[in-house]
Design a protein around this motif. Structure first.
Motif, PDB file in Angstrom:
ATOM      1  N   GLY A  19       0.638  -1.385  -0.240  1.00  0.00           N
ATOM      2  CA  GLY A  19       0.025   0.012  -0.039  1.00  0.00           C
ATOM      3  C   GLY A  19       0.615   1.084  -0.527  1.00  0.00           C
ATOM      4  O   GLY A  19       1.319   1.781   1.274  1.00  0.00           O
ATOM      5  N   VAL A  20       0.458   2.144  -1.560  1.00  0.00           N
ATOM      6  CA  VAL A  20       2.084   3.211  -1.285  1.00  0.00           C
ATOM      7  C   VAL A  20       1.035   4.017  -2.332  1.00  0.00           C
ATOM      8  O   VAL A  20       0.386   3.744  -2.742  1.00  0.00           O
ATOM      9  CB  VAL A  20       3.036   2.101  -2.476  1.00  0.00           C
ATOM     10  CG1 VAL A  20       3.600   3.834  -2.390  1.00  0.00           C
ATOM     11  CG2 VAL A  20       4.335   1.855  -1.348  1.00  0.00           C
ATOM     12  N   TRP A  21       0.729   5.497  -1.505  1.00  0.00           N
ATOM     13  CA  TRP A  21       0.009   5.983  -2.203  1.00  0.00           C
ATOM     14  C   TRP A  21       0.861   6.579  -3.333  1.00  0.00           C
ATOM     15  O   TRP A  21       2.683   7.464  -3.302  1.00  0.00           O
ATOM     16  CB  TRP A  21      -0.175   7.585  -1.644  1.00  0.00           C
ATOM     17  CG  TRP A  21      -0.943   6.428  -0.579  1.00  0.00           C
ATOM     18  CD1 TRP A  21      -0.899   6.739   0.830  1.00  0.00           C
ATOM     19  CD2 TRP A  21      -2.942   6.315  -0.301  1.00  0.00           C
ATOM     20  NE1 TRP A  21      -1.700   5.654   1.392  1.00  0.00           N
ATOM     21  CE2 TRP A  21      -3.443   5.591   0.160  1.00  0.00           C
ATOM     22  CE3 TRP A  21      -3.522   6.921  -2.021  1.00  0.00           C
ATOM     23  CZ2 TRP A  21      -4.791   6.013   0.675  1.00  0.00           C
ATOM     24  CZ3 TRP A  21      -5.128   6.295  -1.386  1.00  0.00           C
ATOM     25  CH2 TRP A  21      -5.704   6.133  -0.238  1.00  0.00           C
ATOM     26  N   LEU A  22       0.424   7.078  -4.608  1.00  0.00           N
ATOM     27  CA  LEU A  22       1.065   7.188  -5.655  1.00  0.00           C
ATOM     28  C   LEU A  22       1.048   8.749  -6.130  1.00  0.00           C
ATOM     29  O   LEU A  22       2.174   9.938  -6.575  1.00  0.00           O
ATOM     30  CB  LEU A  22       1.244   6.898  -6.938  1.00  0.00           C
ATOM     31  CG  LEU A  22       1.408   5.134  -6.901  1.00  0.00           C
ATOM     32  CD1 LEU A  22       1.064   5.005  -7.980  1.00  0.00           C
ATOM     33  CD2 LEU A  22       3.002   5.294  -6.775  1.00  0.00           C
ATOM     34  N   ASP A  23      -0.187   9.448  -5.869  1.00  0.00           N
ATOM     35  CA  ASP A  23      -0.272  10.879  -5.368  1.00  0.00           C
ATOM     36  C   ASP A  23      -0.373  11.608  -3.931  1.00  0.00           C
ATOM     37  O   ASP A  23      -0.032  10.879  -3.057  1.00  0.00           O
ATOM     38  CB  ASP A  23      -1.487  11.498  -6.116  1.00  0.00           C
ATOM     39  CG  ASP A  23      -3.028  10.334  -6.026  1.00  0.00           C
ATOM     40  OD1 ASP A  23      -2.601  10.189  -4.901  1.00  0.00           O
ATOM     41  OD2 ASP A  23      -3.664  11.314  -6.325  1.00  0.00           O
ATOM     42  N   GLY A  24      -0.468  13.069  -4.345  1.00  0.00           N
ATOM     43  CA  GLY A  24      -1.191  14.232  -3.333  1.00  0.00           C
ATOM     44  C   GLY A  24      -2.759  14.194  -2.744  1.00  0.00           C
ATOM     45  O   GLY A  24      -2.684  14.670  -1.569  1.00  0.00           O
ATOM     46  N   GLU A  25      -3.050  13.357  -3.737  1.00  0.00           N
ATOM     47  CA  GLU A  25      -4.350  13.441  -3.344  1.00  0.00           C
ATOM     48  C   GLU A  25      -5.391  13.043  -3.075  1.00  0.00           C
ATOM     49  O   GLU A  25      -6.418  12.546  -2.425  1.00  0.00           O
ATOM     50  CB  GLU A  25      -5.364  14.343  -4.319  1.00  0.00           C
ATOM     51  CG  GLU A  25      -4.938  15.613  -5.843  1.00  0.00           C
ATOM     52  CD  GLU A  25      -3.715  15.686  -6.084  1.00  0.00           C
ATOM     53  OE1 GLU A  25      -2.929  14.724  -6.598  1.00  0.00           O
ATOM     54  OE2 GLU A  25      -2.863  16.576  -5.297  1.00  0.00           O
ATOM     55  N   GLY A  26      -4.701  11.154  -2.793  1.00  0.00           N
ATOM     56  CA  GLY A  26      -4.994   9.942  -1.805  1.00  0.00           C
ATOM     57  C   GLY A  26      -6.326   9.557  -3.196  1.00  0.00           C
ATOM     58  O   GLY A  26      -6.778   8.982  -2.709  1.00  0.00           O
ATOM     59  N   ARG A  27      -6.064   9.482  -4.569  1.00  0.00           N
ATOM     60  CA  ARG A  27      -6.485   8.907  -5.983  1.00  0.00           C
ATOM     61  C   ARG A  27      -5.710   7.464  -6.068  1.00  0.00           C
ATOM     62  O   ARG A  27      -6.734   6.497  -6.255  1.00  0.00           O
ATOM     63  CB  ARG A  27      -6.658  10.070  -6.933  1.00  0.00           C
ATOM     64  CG  ARG A  27      -6.969   9.035  -8.224  1.00  0.00           C
ATOM     65  CD  ARG A  27      -7.226  10.314  -9.124  1.00  0.00           C
ATOM     66  NE  ARG A  27      -7.808   9.394 -10.412  1.00  0.00           N
ATOM     67  CZ  ARG A  27      -8.706   9.806 -11.589  1.00  0.00           C
ATOM     68  NH1 ARG A  27      -8.412  11.581 -12.319  1.00  0.00           N
ATOM     69  NH2 ARG A  27      -8.708   9.483 -12.638  1.00  0.00           N
ATOM     70  N   MET A  28      -4.456   7.760  -6.497  1.00  0.00           N
ATOM     71  CA  MET A  28      -4.106   6.789  -6.549  1.00  0.00           C
ATOM     72  C   MET A  28      -3.174   6.191  -6.047  1.00  0.00           C
ATOM     73  O   MET A  28      -2.057   6.403  -4.980  1.00  0.00           O
ATOM     74  CB  MET A  28      -2.645   7.209  -8.321  1.00  0.00           C
ATOM     75  CG  MET A  28      -3.048   7.869  -8.966  1.00  0.00           C
ATOM     76  SD  MET A  28      -5.021   7.334 -10.014  1.00  0.00           S
ATOM     77  CE  MET A  28      -3.704   5.136  -9.875  1.00  0.00           C
TER      78      MET A  28
END
Length: 375
Positions: free
Chosen positions: A173-182
């Motif tokens: 589980g790694v977030w790819l963007d700063g908005e919490g979409r990807m």
């Protein structure tokens, strides 16, 4: 005069010496805190005597401090906690076979608790994902027999919401963007592990993200949304190695020789943010574990060396975050300091790296293609 007769002494079974008392079990090591995406708060399960309780750390104040959030009874050792951007703490408990969620907050000497509902997923294993960049949202994975359910467990309108069902067994589980979409997940399917990207705004649409070789296991460990730097673990080079790549870049994944330390475990845990279009200049913090304990590694992709440093006393190993100014902050606990943060400045870069200006690529269409390279 007759000699006295001697009565034979009764025979007794030989007695074994008492077994030595078992040494007391060593105290459990302090749990590393989970830190919010912006570095403002942290939460962990702390131990007082034999009782576990949630604890919130406030990190964005001039002096960091901890607030205990005990409930009406001690928590189970496996209870999960997650800090929220507003300072509350999400707690995940297993109650009567159900996964129950609540938000904790301090109310003077007491702990306030807002129930959020529960998830029933049978024998599935359910775990919280790292804090989302989207304020007020928290997600969890429930791994079933042939698929993995993604749940929104905080931030929904009516309690936990089922977001997506992903074929295969997912972890990480790694977030790819700063908005919490990807969201990137490591998916095991067909006996191999590959990282996929999940688009939360498109109903959990899944697309390939990391596929270095057909027969390799490829996992994403960390990602920095500003620079696109990705930290990867893969056996594509022939055995398990740490590597790096750039999201949307055209160059193959590289596996630096300096990150290969025989008989030691090396795990990255934080990437310096704010280096837009300059992934090679990002400082990376790594935890190094060996027979002598745990210590720190500092490294930049542009350099061919790994700086190894002693960790501060009481470091909650494997936890920390970078400021945009380039300082590494490390939470620690000692008998004298129940809530401390040490700050380290990394060595200056050997030479200013050239900016990498990759064409913008939508995250859901940005697999890392190409052969594995060593650099």
């Amino acid at each position: 005069m007759t000699a006295p007769t001697l009565e034979p002494e009764p025979m007794t079974a030989p007695t074994s010496p008492p077994a030595p008392a078992a040494p007391p079990a060593p105290p459990a090591p302090p749990a590393p805190p989970v830190i919010t995406a912006d570095g403002a708060y942290a939460a962990r399960l702390a131990l007082d005597g034999g009782s576990w309780f949630p604890e919130r750390w406030t990190l964005d104040s001039p002096e960091p401090y901890a607030v205990p959030l005990p409930g009406h009874q001690p928590e189970e050792p496996g209870t999960e906690v997650l800090p929220m951007a507003d300072g509350r703490v999400l707690i995940h408990r297993i109650v009567d076979g159900r996964h129950a969620f609540a938000l904790l907050y301090p109310t003077g000497p007491e702990t306030g608790e807002i129930p959020l509902g529960a998830v029933e997923c049978g024998a599935s294993r359910l775990t919280l994902l790292p804090p989302s960049p989207a304020a007020g949202h928290a997600y969890a994975l429930a791994v079933g027999a042939g698929s993995t359910a993604l749940w929104l467990v905080a931030g929904g309108a009516f309690g936990p919401e089922h977001v997506a069902e992903i074929p295969g067994h997912c972890s990480g589980g790694v977030w790819l963007d700063g908005e919490g979409r990807m969201l990137a997940l490591d998916r095991e399917s067909g006996g191999r592990v590959k990282t996929v990207a999940v688009d939360l705004e498109r109903g959990g649409e899944v697309s390939p993200l990391l596929q270095i070789a057909d027969e390799s296991d490829d996992r994403l460990l960390l990602a920095d949304p500003d620079s696109g730097l990705l930290l990867i673990r893969s056996d594509a080079p022939g055995h398990d190695r740490l590597g790096w790549g750039v999201l949307g870049g055209t160059r193959p994944v590289r596996f630096p020789e300096c990150l290969r330390l025989p008989d030691l475990a090396v795990t990255p845990f934080a990437i310096q943010p704010g280096q837009t279009l300059m992934p090679e200049s990002c400082a990376v913090a790594l935890r190094i574990d060996g027979a002598a304990g745990s210590w720190l590694g500092l490294w930049r992709p542009a350099e061919r060396r790994l700086h190894q440093l002693a960790a501060p006393e009481g470091w909650l190993a494997g936890s920390g975050w970078w400021t945009r100014e380039g300082a590494l902050r490390l939470p620690y606990v000692t008998e004298a300091v129940p809530c401390g943060v040490a700050e380290l400045e990394p060595p200056a870069p050997a030479a200013p790296p050239a900016a990498v200006a990759a064409r913008p690529v939508p995250l859901q269409q940005a697999p890392l293609n190409g052969r594995a390279g060593v650099g």
